[in-house]
Scaffold this active site. Sequence first.
Site, PDB file in Angstrom:
ATOM      1  N   HIS A 167       4.339   1.423  -8.033  1.00 17.42           N
ATOM      2  CA  HIS A 167       3.268   0.421  -7.987  1.00 17.42           C
ATOM      3  C   HIS A 167       2.378   0.527  -9.234  1.00 17.42           C
ATOM      4  CE1 HIS A 167       3.904   1.254  -3.520  1.00 17.42           C
ATOM      5  NE2 HIS A 167       4.175  -0.034  -3.606  1.00 17.42           N
ATOM      6  N   GLN A 185      14.464  -9.358  -3.776  1.00 14.55           N
ATOM      7  CA  GLN A 185      13.153  -9.992  -3.619  1.00 14.55           C
ATOM      8  C   GLN A 185      12.783 -10.753  -4.891  1.00 14.55           C
ATOM      9  OE1 GLN A 185       9.580  -8.324  -1.452  1.00 14.55           O
ATOM     10  NE2 GLN A 185       9.152  -7.560  -3.496  1.00 14.55           N
ATOM     11  N   SER A 237       7.585   4.171  -0.899  1.00 20.01           N
ATOM     12  CA  SER A 237       6.629   4.615   0.120  1.00 20.01           C
ATOM     13  C   SER A 237       7.372   5.283   1.266  1.00 20.01           C
ATOM     14  CB  SER A 237       5.832   3.431   0.650  1.00 20.01           C
ATOM     15  OG  SER A 237       5.202   2.728  -0.408  1.00 20.01           O
ATOM     16  N   LYS A 295      13.281  -2.579  -8.108  1.00 19.32           N
ATOM     17  CA  LYS A 295      13.842  -1.799  -7.003  1.00 19.32           C
ATOM     18  C   LYS A 295      14.183  -2.763  -5.872  1.00 19.32           C
ATOM     19  CE  LYS A 295      12.831   1.442  -3.548  1.00 19.32           C
ATOM     20  NZ  LYS A 295      12.057   0.685  -2.580  1.00 19.32           N
ATOM     21  N   ASP A 296      13.361  -3.772  -5.717  1.00 21.19           N
ATOM     22  CA  ASP A 296      13.628  -4.822  -4.732  1.00 21.19           C
ATOM     23  C   ASP A 296      14.157  -6.044  -5.477  1.00 21.19           C
ATOM     24  OD1 ASP A 296      12.302  -3.524  -2.266  1.00 21.19           O
ATOM     25  OD2 ASP A 296      10.798  -3.346  -3.832  1.00 21.19           O
ATOM     26  N   GLY A 354       0.796  -1.222   0.000  1.00 16.60           N
ATOM     27  CA  GLY A 354       0.000   0.000   0.000  1.00 16.60           C
ATOM     28  C   GLY A 354       0.827   1.269   0.000  1.00 16.60           C
TER      29      GLY A 354
HETATM   30  P1  AMP Z   1       5.950  -2.496  -1.611  1.00 16.00           P
HETATM   31  O1  AMP Z   1       4.577  -1.923  -1.468  1.00 16.00           O
HETATM   32  O2  AMP Z   1       7.041  -1.544  -1.253  1.00 16.00           O
HETATM   33  O3  AMP Z   1       6.101  -3.857  -0.989  1.00 16.00           O
HETATM   34  O4  AMP Z   1       6.156  -2.742  -3.163  1.00 16.00           O
HETATM   35  C1  AMP Z   1       5.258  -3.533  -3.910  1.00 16.00           C
HETATM   36  C2  AMP Z   1       5.851  -3.808  -5.263  1.00 16.00           C
HETATM   37  O5  AMP Z   1       6.104  -2.577  -5.939  1.00 16.00           O
HETATM   38  C3  AMP Z   1       7.210  -4.535  -5.160  1.00 16.00           C
HETATM   39  O6  AMP Z   1       7.280  -5.509  -6.194  1.00 16.00           O
HETATM   40  C4  AMP Z   1       8.183  -3.418  -5.380  1.00 16.00           C
HETATM   41  O7  AMP Z   1       9.411  -3.855  -5.930  1.00 16.00           O
HETATM   42  C5  AMP Z   1       7.437  -2.549  -6.368  1.00 16.00           C
HETATM   43  N1  AMP Z   1       8.006  -1.200  -6.348  1.00 16.00           N
HETATM   44  C6  AMP Z   1       8.186  -0.403  -5.267  1.00 16.00           C
HETATM   45  N2  AMP Z   1       8.782   0.750  -5.630  1.00 16.00           N
HETATM   46  C7  AMP Z   1       8.997   0.669  -6.975  1.00 16.00           C
HETATM   47  C8  AMP Z   1       9.599   1.525  -7.937  1.00 16.00           C
HETATM   48  N3  AMP Z   1      10.101   2.705  -7.607  1.00 16.00           N
HETATM   49  N4  AMP Z   1       9.648   1.100  -9.220  1.00 16.00           N
HETATM   50  C9  AMP Z   1       9.151  -0.106  -9.579  1.00 16.00           C
HETATM   51  N5  AMP Z   1       8.576  -0.953  -8.714  1.00 16.00           N
HETATM   52  C10 AMP Z   1       8.496  -0.582  -7.428  1.00 16.00           C
END
Ligand code: AMP
Length: 289
Positions: free
Chosen positions: A37, A153, A186, A149-150, A31
């Site tokens: 996202h 993961q 986030s 970015k991750d 979120g």
């Molecule tokens: P999170 O809500 O931070 O767990 O992220 C959810 C998904 O969005 C994960 O697969 C992250 O790698 C991806 N994500 C977060 N930030 C970015 C970004 N700046 N660019 C691309 N994907 C992102």
Amino acid sequence: MKIITTIEEMQQIALQLKRDERSIGYVPTMGYLHEGHQKLMKEARANNDVVIVSIFVNPLQFGPNEDLDRYPRDEEHDRAVTQQEKVDYVFFPSVEEMYPESHAIQLRVVERSNVLCGKSREGHFDGVVTVLTKLFHITMPDRVYFGLKDAQQVAVVDALVKNYNFPLEIIPIPTVREEDGLAKSSRNVYLSVEERNEAKYIYQALEEGRQLVVNGETSKDKIVEKVIQFINEKTRGKIDYVELLTYPNLKPIDQVSERVILATAVYFEKARLIDNLIFDENGELTFHH
Ligand code: AMP
């Protein structure tokens, strides 16, 4: 768009979609949605009949001294974003719904996890694969979208899917950045004005390192040293790590001679920021388009 809060309802919907032979694209998130996202959602929308987004801040992947309690949340904003991206279902379970009882069986990541964030965030990836195993069984996706970015993961989930034969495809999506290069996150809201100004140097530092490779440098130590020096010079952040490893196997190397990841994590006052570049032995970015 429908918001689903129970596992049973989500699973029934996914099952019916399967019976109807409708392809499911799935985007797992925690979120506080931003353009990173949204890029994942757009890709899912473009390539599947149905799009499911989950919003769940997974306590299992946070360490005792991490930011679980103050992880940013904004339900109304997230609803508007998912609506705008034409998401069909938002799966938004409570912690009690996801973890009603302690698990008799635990998942543990034993490779690709003892480096980078896995080293400084003990148990983090165990929590990630645990929640994703559940979420994959609940949403039954054909394609799952993850951000590079991750990147660690992505590497760990890639192993999960291959090792345990999940019938789905992982789609890695390049990092979405602010205009000055800072990777969208986030957690960026926690940066002070001064820190936000300095945060752009994290990306620039990685670019400096990559440029060395473009210019023929292959020594891991020299490349890592350059990145450390740049971050220390330009920011007040405290470096957690700067590492250069093979990708996606995340094996240590002395010389760059194959596809690698140059990654860093930097602590600011209230946020730990991560970023990385993935490139080949010529310094050419891969995945990024
Ligand atoms: P999170 O809500 O931070 O767990 O992220 C959810 C998904 O969005 C994960 O697969 C992250 O790698 C991806 N994500 C977060 N930030 C970015 C970004 N700046 N660019 C691309 N994907 C992102």
